[in-house]
Design an enzyme around this catalytic site. Structure first.
Site, PDB file in Angstrom:
ATOM      1  N   HIS A  60      -9.750   2.721  -6.349  1.00  0.00           N
ATOM      2  CA  HIS A  60     -10.423   4.002  -6.470  1.00  0.00           C
ATOM      3  C   HIS A  60      -9.766   4.863  -7.543  1.00  0.00           C
ATOM      4  CE1 HIS A  60     -11.420   3.301  -1.960  1.00  0.00           C
ATOM      5  NE2 HIS A  60     -12.306   2.704  -2.748  1.00  0.00           N
ATOM      6  N   TYR A 130      -1.939   9.847   2.497  1.00  0.00           N
ATOM      7  CA  TYR A 130      -1.831  10.229   1.104  1.00  0.00           C
ATOM      8  C   TYR A 130      -2.046  11.710   0.919  1.00  0.00           C
ATOM      9  CZ  TYR A 130      -5.911   6.850   1.350  1.00  0.00           C
ATOM     10  OH  TYR A 130      -6.914   5.996   1.700  1.00  0.00           O
TER      11      TYR A 130
END
Length: 204
Positions: A60, A130
């Site tokens: 991504h 994250y």
């Protein structure tokens, strides 16, 4: 933090304090981060994903500007975390680096705006956290196929019973790196460098 050999990609190994109760560590220190990289990581969002063994998430990346930097750690289990240089014009374009993140060494990976990110769960209930510099914005989020033979990421597929990873429908339909280049969909290295320079100027 130690460089991963791709500009904007770093690995952090914390000091673990162990005793009979368990362990304590400082997983992120903003001041030390800023001292190493020259700017502060502004955290806009904290993501948590839980994956079964054999799942691959990614690759991504986000449009630059504004881009999305990530500081990634594994709270439980283990993953193979991959940073891929998807920035057209970069000296290391198409290169990737992999780091094992787990609940033993407690390492973390930082990747700057424009870099691609993926990971493979090596255990069940692999829990990844994250810190993100910008909020999720569907229109600016894109992907490259994690099994693209030109990228040739060395996923530990032989550790899986059937040798096939589990991908989301979106990741399975993602273009190859070459297709993304031809579509003009990838971040430009010069834009990413300018983004980093602006962050450093704002921090100074």
């Amino acid at each position: 933090m130690d460089s991963l050999g791709i500009a904007g990609a770093w690995v952090f190994t914390p000091q673990l304090h162990l005793d009979e109760r368990g362990a304590f560590l400082e997983a992120f220190r903003g001041a030390e981060f800023a001292a190493d990289l020259g700017y502060r990581l502004e955290v806009a969002q904290l993501n948590c994903s839980v994956s079964r063994r054999g799942v691959i998430r990614g690759i991504h990346y986000s449009d630059v500007p504004p881009g999305q930097a990530k500081y990634v750690s594994c709270a439980a289990g283990a993953v193979l975390d991959v940073v891929a240089d998807l920035r057209t014009g970069s000296p290391t374009f198409g290169k990737w680096e992999a780091v094992r993140l787990d609940d033993v060494d407690r390492r973390a990976v930082f990747l700057a705006e424009g870099l691609g990110h993926a990971f493979m769960a090596l255990t069940d209930q692999a829990t990844v956290l994250y810190l993100c510099s910008t909020p999720y914005a569907p229109g600016r989020e894109h992907g490259v196929h994690p099994l693209d033979p030109k990228l040739a990421i060395t996923w530990p597929l032989d550790s899986q019973d059937d040798g096939r990873p589990l991908l989301s429908a979106k990741d399975a339909a993602a273009p190859t790196l070459e297709e993304a280049v031809l579509a003009g969909a990838l971040p430009r290295y010069e834009d990413c460098v300018a983004c980093t320079a602006a962050l450093r100027t704002a921090t100074a």
